[in-house]
Design a protein around this motif. Structure first.
Motif, PDB file in Angstrom:
ATOM      1  N   ALA A  83      82.328  22.627 120.919  1.00  0.00           N
ATOM      2  CA  ALA A  83      83.329  23.411 120.185  1.00  0.00           C
ATOM      3  C   ALA A  83      83.227  23.781 119.277  1.00  0.00           C
ATOM      4  O   ALA A  83      83.000  23.410 118.274  1.00  0.00           O
ATOM      5  N   VAL A  84      83.457  24.877 118.805  1.00  0.00           N
ATOM      6  CA  VAL A  84      83.135  25.704 117.640  1.00  0.00           C
ATOM      7  C   VAL A  84      84.074  24.959 116.757  1.00  0.00           C
ATOM      8  O   VAL A  84      83.949  24.537 115.784  1.00  0.00           O
ATOM      9  N   SER A  85      85.385  25.265 116.655  1.00  0.00           N
ATOM     10  CA  SER A  85      86.599  24.767 115.978  1.00  0.00           C
ATOM     11  C   SER A  85      86.670  23.769 115.425  1.00  0.00           C
ATOM     12  O   SER A  85      86.963  22.699 114.627  1.00  0.00           O
ATOM     13  N   VAL A  86      85.798  22.774 116.478  1.00  0.00           N
ATOM     14  CA  VAL A  86      85.173  21.033 116.497  1.00  0.00           C
ATOM     15  C   VAL A  86      84.377  20.671 115.288  1.00  0.00           C
ATOM     16  O   VAL A  86      84.213  19.992 113.990  1.00  0.00           O
ATOM     17  N   THR A  87      83.259  21.727 115.290  1.00  0.00           N
ATOM     18  CA  THR A  87      81.865  21.168 114.624  1.00  0.00           C
ATOM     19  C   THR A  87      82.566  21.989 113.204  1.00  0.00           C
ATOM     20  O   THR A  87      81.752  21.344 112.505  1.00  0.00           O
ATOM     21  N   SER A  88      82.945  22.376 113.154  1.00  0.00           N
ATOM     22  CA  SER A  88      83.178  23.386 111.825  1.00  0.00           C
ATOM     23  C   SER A  88      83.904  22.032 111.189  1.00  0.00           C
ATOM     24  O   SER A  88      83.938  22.210 110.169  1.00  0.00           O
ATOM     25  N   PHE A  89      84.698  21.162 111.427  1.00  0.00           N
ATOM     26  CA  PHE A  89      85.195  20.418 111.349  1.00  0.00           C
ATOM     27  C   PHE A  89      84.652  18.894 110.998  1.00  0.00           C
ATOM     28  O   PHE A  89      85.111  17.785 110.169  1.00  0.00           O
ATOM     29  N   ALA A  90      83.117  19.112 111.598  1.00  0.00           N
ATOM     30  CA  ALA A  90      82.679  17.814 111.611  1.00  0.00           C
ATOM     31  C   ALA A  90      82.444  16.970 110.156  1.00  0.00           C
ATOM     32  O   ALA A  90      81.386  18.186 109.379  1.00  0.00           O
ATOM     33  N   SER A  91      82.503  15.485 109.065  1.00  0.00           N
ATOM     34  CA  SER A  91      81.879  15.484 108.436  1.00  0.00           C
ATOM     35  C   SER A  91      81.602  14.105 108.242  1.00  0.00           C
ATOM     36  O   SER A  91      82.921  13.536 108.670  1.00  0.00           O
TER      37      SER A  91
END
Length: 400
Positions: A83-91
């Motif tokens: 989900a984009v909601s997850v990859t947006s915060f991948a760090s």
């Protein structure tokens, strides 16, 4: 009990918007239980400036400035199937902080605020894992995927599907899954197949801050508003809020002004989108943008409106207005999760015609506004203090 690792998608300081209010009070409660290590993200330099506030109260602090562009998160989502909601915060940096804290400290409990941050908890973590989803975000995107035009319908439908899979995976790993209202908890139980590990943890209100007798600047003459003032408060780049005020100006305000020709609608909140800014061209609409203290605008309002068409969980904006002893007219969606009585503590309507009718009824009857406002504050004071709402958190954190 060892130390606690607390992760949140947005720095929980200051408590000046819905998600930060909840995470702020939960963090303060956890700090009373044990030393807390916090990893969190900052949206801008203003957020970064509050890092020292966390350093004063936490055992260790890592605040990361979010710089990833949406297109990059979208590309990562397509490649990874997430989900984009997850990859947006991948760090990798946040992951390194989490791994280091888990390796060097006795972390007996992990509390994750907002589902996106659960990606940083290792599969082999053996301590107690408490997940605060707050809302069923996947359901929100699923509803978006049923409206509008392509390609956004496809984008939102995909997000809903991928996010639902992620929520399901995380919920089955967690020892406890929290949601902001019994309704959200029940919805997730039906979607996940889980039972006792899914519970409600409601929002509260700072009753000393949101008090009509508190010390705050008045704005009753702001923008030369001479007629009755209707006020909406919220983060004005958040899609449900944007759609709510556009709907109000299009469908409800004209009906109100048939009876109250001088009625004025004031939209209070930071980062207004271009659609919100465009509403300022209406002669009966003011868009304030960011304000130093929202209480002055709530106090100045004759009626607070909450015409959200899509809403998840409990709306802080409604509780804040009720605590400020104001009459509120809310949509069905905005009232969901608030345990209050229509016609006694606030008014609830499921269509524009009825919302306008309730507003007009309140505008012509000052005694009724006062009566509803007093009942609203008394009700919030009895049922929605943060102390009362968070009392069950100790059980959720400790018991297996």
């Amino acid at each position: 009990m060892g130390d606690i690792l607390f992760l949140s998608h947005r720095i929980p300081w200051p408590p000046d918007r819905g998600d930060k209010i909840r995470s702020h009070h939960i963090l303060k409660h956890l700090i009373d239980m044990a030393p807390v290590h916090i990893g969190t993200f900052a949206d801008d330099e203003r957020d970064i400036s509050f890092t020292n506030k966390l350093e004063d109260i936490c055992a260790s602090v890592y605040v990361e400035r979010r710089t990833k562009a949406q297109w990059q998160a979208g590309a990562e989502a397509l490649i990874s199937g997430k989900a984009v909601s997850v990859t947006s915060f991948a760090s990798s940096s946040m992951q390194a902080y989490v791994d280091d804290i888990l390796a060097k400290h006795d972390i007996s409990h992990v509390f994750v605020f907002s589902g996106q941050l659960a990606q940083f908890i290792p599969q082999n973590y053996a301590g107690r894992f408490v997940m605060d989803f707050v809302d069923v975000d996947s359901a929100k995107f699923e509803s978006y995927g049923q409206e509008g035009r392509l390609p956004m319908r496809w984008v939102n439908a995909r997000e809903g599907e991928k996010l639902a899979d992620f929520e399901h995976e995380i919920a089955h790993r967690a020892d406890m899954n929290l949601f902001v209202s019994p309704a959200e908890a029940a919805l997730f139980r039906s979607r996940s197949g889980l039972d006792k590990s899914v519970q409600a943890l409601g929002n509260g209100i700072d009753l000393d801050f949101f008090d009509p007798k508190a010390n705050f600047a008045e704005v009753s003459s702001e923008h030369n508003v001479t007629g009755p003032m209707l006020v909406f408060t919220g983060q004005m780049d958040y899609r449900p809020n944007v759609e709510a005020v556009c709907y109000f100006v299009d469908k409800i305000l004209p009906r109100v002004r048939v009876i109250n020709q001088n009625a004025h609608f004031t939209i209070v909140g930071r980062n207004p989108s271009k659609d919100v800014l465009a509403l300022a061209g209406h002669p009966a609409v003011t868009v304030t943008g960011s304000v130093d203290d929202v209480r002055g605008y709530i106090a100045a309002a004759d009626v607070i409106v909450a015409p959200l068409q899509i809403a998840r969980g409990i709306q802080n904006k409604v509780l804040e207005a009720m605590a400020m002893q104001k009459a509120v007219v809310a949509s069905d969606a905005a009232a969901t999760g608030i345990d209050a009585v229509h016609g006694k503590h606030f008014y609830v309507a499921d269509n524009a015609k009825d919302e306008a009718a309730y507003i007009n009824e309140l505008l012509r009857n000052a005694a009724l506004r006062k009566k509803i406002g007093k009942a609203a504050r008394a009700h919030v004071k009895k049922h929605y203090s943060w102390e009362g709402q968070l009392a069950v958190l100790d059980d959720y954190m400790v018991h297996q």
